[in-house]
Design a protein around this motif. Structure first.
Motif, PDB file in Angstrom:
ATOM      1  N   MET A   1       0.849  -1.191   0.000  1.00 21.29           N
ATOM      2  CA  MET A   1       0.000   0.000   0.000  1.00 21.29           C
ATOM      3  C   MET A   1       0.886   1.243   0.000  1.00 21.29           C
ATOM      4  SD  MET A   1      -3.009   1.039   2.669  1.00 21.29           S
ATOM      5  CE  MET A   1      -4.010  -0.305   2.038  1.00 21.29           C
ATOM      6  N   PRO A   2       0.575   2.253  -0.839  1.00 14.32           N
ATOM      7  CA  PRO A   2       1.402   3.466  -0.870  1.00 14.32           C
ATOM      8  C   PRO A   2       1.426   4.158   0.489  1.00 14.32           C
ATOM      9  CG  PRO A   2      -0.123   3.403  -2.723  1.00 14.32           C
ATOM     10  CD  PRO A   2      -0.527   2.290  -1.804  1.00 14.32           C
ATOM     11  N   ALA A   3       2.500   4.891   0.751  1.00  9.68           N
ATOM     12  CA  ALA A   3       2.593   5.646   1.997  1.00  9.68           C
ATOM     13  C   ALA A   3       1.503   6.714   2.042  1.00  9.68           C
ATOM     14  CB  ALA A   3       3.969   6.295   2.107  1.00  9.68           C
ATOM     15  N   LEU A   4       0.996   6.959   3.218  1.00  6.50           N
ATOM     16  CA  LEU A   4      -0.031   7.975   3.364  1.00  6.50           C
ATOM     17  C   LEU A   4       0.557   9.358   3.099  1.00  6.50           C
ATOM     18  CD1 LEU A   4      -1.873   6.780   6.599  1.00  6.50           C
ATOM     19  CD2 LEU A   4      -2.847   6.945   4.317  1.00  6.50           C
ATOM     20  N   PRO A   5      -0.080  10.150   2.244  1.00  5.90           N
ATOM     21  CA  PRO A   5       0.440  11.490   1.915  1.00  5.90           C
ATOM     22  C   PRO A   5      -0.016  12.534   2.925  1.00  5.90           C
ATOM     23  CG  PRO A   5      -1.464  11.038   0.570  1.00  5.90           C
ATOM     24  CD  PRO A   5      -1.257   9.804   1.427  1.00  5.90           C
ATOM     25  N   LEU A   6       0.189  12.250   4.197  1.00  6.98           N
ATOM     26  CA  LEU A   6      -0.253  13.135   5.266  1.00  6.98           C
ATOM     27  C   LEU A   6       0.929  13.488   6.158  1.00  6.98           C
ATOM     28  CD1 LEU A   6      -3.544  11.242   6.272  1.00  6.98           C
ATOM     29  CD2 LEU A   6      -3.357  13.249   4.792  1.00  6.98           C
ATOM     30  N   SER A   7       0.911  14.688   6.682  1.00 12.01           N
ATOM     31  CA  SER A   7       1.999  15.169   7.536  1.00 12.01           C
ATOM     32  C   SER A   7       1.792  14.699   8.972  1.00 12.01           C
ATOM     33  CB  SER A   7       2.042  16.696   7.503  1.00 12.01           C
ATOM     34  OG  SER A   7       2.708  17.218   8.621  1.00 12.01           O
ATOM     35  N   PRO A   8       2.801  14.053   9.585  1.00  9.48           N
ATOM     36  CA  PRO A   8       2.678  13.701  11.008  1.00  9.48           C
ATOM     37  C   PRO A   8       2.375  14.910  11.888  1.00  9.48           C
ATOM     38  CG  PRO A   8       4.518  12.524  10.032  1.00  9.48           C
ATOM     39  CD  PRO A   8       4.039  13.501   8.997  1.00  9.48           C
ATOM     40  N   ALA A   9       2.941  16.061  11.552  1.00  9.30           N
ATOM     41  CA  ALA A   9       2.668  17.256  12.363  1.00  9.30           C
ATOM     42  C   ALA A   9       1.190  17.637  12.302  1.00  9.30           C
ATOM     43  CB  ALA A   9       3.540  18.414  11.887  1.00  9.30           C
ATOM     44  N   ASP A  10       0.585  17.552  11.112  1.00  7.24           N
ATOM     45  CA  ASP A  10      -0.842  17.854  10.989  1.00  7.24           C
ATOM     46  C   ASP A  10      -1.688  16.866  11.778  1.00  7.24           C
ATOM     47  OD1 ASP A  10      -0.372  20.047   9.378  1.00  7.24           O
ATOM     48  OD2 ASP A  10      -0.739  18.976   7.499  1.00  7.24           O
ATOM     49  N   LEU A  11      -1.280  15.613  11.770  1.00  5.56           N
ATOM     50  CA  LEU A  11      -2.048  14.589  12.480  1.00  5.56           C
ATOM     51  C   LEU A  11      -1.878  14.729  13.990  1.00  5.56           C
ATOM     52  CD1 LEU A  11      -1.279  11.589  10.113  1.00  5.56           C
ATOM     53  CD2 LEU A  11      -3.431  12.865  10.278  1.00  5.56           C
ATOM     54  N   ARG A  12      -0.677  15.051  14.432  1.00  2.00           N
ATOM     55  CA  ARG A  12      -0.478  15.257  15.867  1.00  2.00           C
ATOM     56  C   ARG A  12      -1.295  16.442  16.374  1.00  2.00           C
ATOM     57  NH1 ARG A  12       5.221  14.178  14.623  1.00  2.00           N
ATOM     58  NH2 ARG A  12       5.680  12.015  15.234  1.00  2.00           N
ATOM     59  N   ALA A  13      -1.529  17.414  15.495  1.00  2.00           N
ATOM     60  CA  ALA A  13      -2.345  18.562  15.897  1.00  2.00           C
ATOM     61  C   ALA A  13      -3.773  18.139  16.233  1.00  2.00           C
ATOM     62  CB  ALA A  13      -2.355  19.616  14.796  1.00  2.00           C
ATOM     63  N   VAL A  14      -4.245  17.063  15.612  1.00  2.35           N
ATOM     64  CA  VAL A  14      -5.585  16.550  15.922  1.00  2.35           C
ATOM     65  C   VAL A  14      -5.628  15.994  17.340  1.00  2.35           C
ATOM     66  CG1 VAL A  14      -7.379  14.928  15.208  1.00  2.35           C
ATOM     67  CG2 VAL A  14      -5.910  15.985  13.480  1.00  2.35           C
TER      68      VAL A  14
END
Length: 380
Positions: A1-14
């Motif tokens: 499965m391709p790597a998720l194109p999401l920023s860990p920093a954006d996700l940690r902000a959640v």
């Protein structure tokens, strides 16, 4: 499965406390790779509701759950056990059944006639070569079970047992008497929005005054209280307006029997089971919504309405309930589709949660935690 194109920093902000948290990044709602992850790693590893147990009450009764391209066949065996199988013949992969439900004494492939027992065992394989092992070529199984009157399927053989996986359920859904409810209507429709937007919309009520003015009059959003009992469940409790007996066009229950204890007849109790079952327990009926992601911007919704068995007498007509929720569902569909269109706007980035969006935040945290785990980033 391709790597998720999401920023860990954006996700940690959640994951930050609600006052300083930011919602999921916009790309989580429209990106094809994120959608593939949601299907495989969220829905594909969870116990997913596929209906109610009474839909397969008799031996040979089956329902087809749209969890894969071919579907998953959930049936009642001759021994009354609940089983699930991939809807695929082991010969050359033709699908076995069409439609949403039915009843069969055995399963026969419409292509070359391979025939299977309700246990999944291969009974006949015309023109198979000498020595062919029928015992090794039964239908491909999936895990299935029932809890609180609902049917569940898990595609992941490593998923925890059903009862432990669904621990922490709201006490109002665990009442044995709710298992005997009868379905009054089923409606299926598609929302042109990501499945997460549909869940988030369910998880808050402060949109009622603008989106659902009729619903706001019967269950004012200022009276909503969030509920969380642990496990994969989130919920909320709302008081009925003083003039309302139930949520319907006329706000009157009429002759419909209560399905809750007398002491609880002035409350509406909502519960979401992660990832895609939404329930709303009214004084005299139960609403359920099952979500199936079909594309990053398309979600299938199966909406059922259940009543007390004693309600089904000559002249029973819950049109006041159906008409009311037809309007509310259209309003929800429209507002979720507005959000979906906005998610692709150049430069859009989420800002903050409203102080009353604790239920949305809790759901988003669960999603963000899964994305971070897949990225190998983890929580801060």
């Amino acid at each position: 499965m391709p790597a998720l194109p999401l920023s860990p920093a954006d996700l940690r902000a959640v994951l930050a406390p609600l006052p300083s948290a930011r919602p999921l990044p916009a790309r989580a709602y429209w990106d094809e790779d994120v959608f593939a992850f949601d299907q495989a790693e969220i829905f594909g590893r969870s116990w997913v509701c596929v209906g109610r147990e009474d839909e397969i009450a008799r031996p040979g009764a089956w329902v087809l759950a749209p969890l894969t391209p071919a579907g998953v066949l959930v049936l009642r065996g001759a021994d009354l056990e609940i089983r699930a199988f991939h809807n695929v013949c082991r010969h050359r992969a033709a699908t076995l059944v069409d439609g949403a439900c039915g009843r069969l004494a055995q399963l026969a492939c419409p292509y070359h006639g391979w025939t299977y027992e309700l246990s999944g065992a291969l009974r006949a394989a015309p023109h198979a070569p000498p020595g062919f092992d029928r015992g090794a070529h039964g239908l491909l199984p999936a895990r299935a079970g029932a809890l609180f009157g609902f049917l569940f399927v898990a595609l992941d053989p490593g998923a925890p047992p059903l009862e432990s996986a669904l621990g922490g359920a709201p006490p109002w859904l665990a009442r044995p008497e709710l298992r005997s409810l009868r379905r009054g209507r089923r409606v299926e429709y598609e929302v042109a929005a990501n499945w997460k937007l549909c869940v988030e919309n369910f998880q808050e009520s402060h949109h009622f005054p603008r989106v659902h003015p009729a619903l706001e009059r019967l269950t004012p959003c200022d009276d909503a209280v969030s509920w969380g009992g642990g496990g994969p469940w989130l919920g909320g409790i709302m008081a009925l307006a003083p003039s309302a007996e139930t949520v319907s066009l006329g706000a009157a229950r009429g002759a419909r029997p209560l399905i809750v204890p007398e002491a609880e007849r002035r409350r509406v109790r909502d519960a979401m089971l992660f990832p895609g079952l939404l329930t709303s327990l009214q004084p005299d009926y139960l609403l359920t919504y099952r979500l199936t992601p079909r594309a990053p911007d398309r979600t299938l919704v199966v909406a059922d309405t259940y009543f007390h068995p004693a309600a089904f007498t000559p002249g029973f007509d819950p049109a006041d309930v159906f008409a009311f929720w037809d309007t509310v569902n259209r309003e929800d569909r429209s507002i979720c589709e507005r959000q979906q269109r906005g998610m692709r706007a150049p430069g859009y980035a989420p800002s903050t949660y409203a102080a009353v969006e604790d239920g949305v935040h809790a759901f988003d945290r669960w999603v963000a935690e899964r994305y971070l785990a897949a990225l190998g980033a983890g929580a801060p």
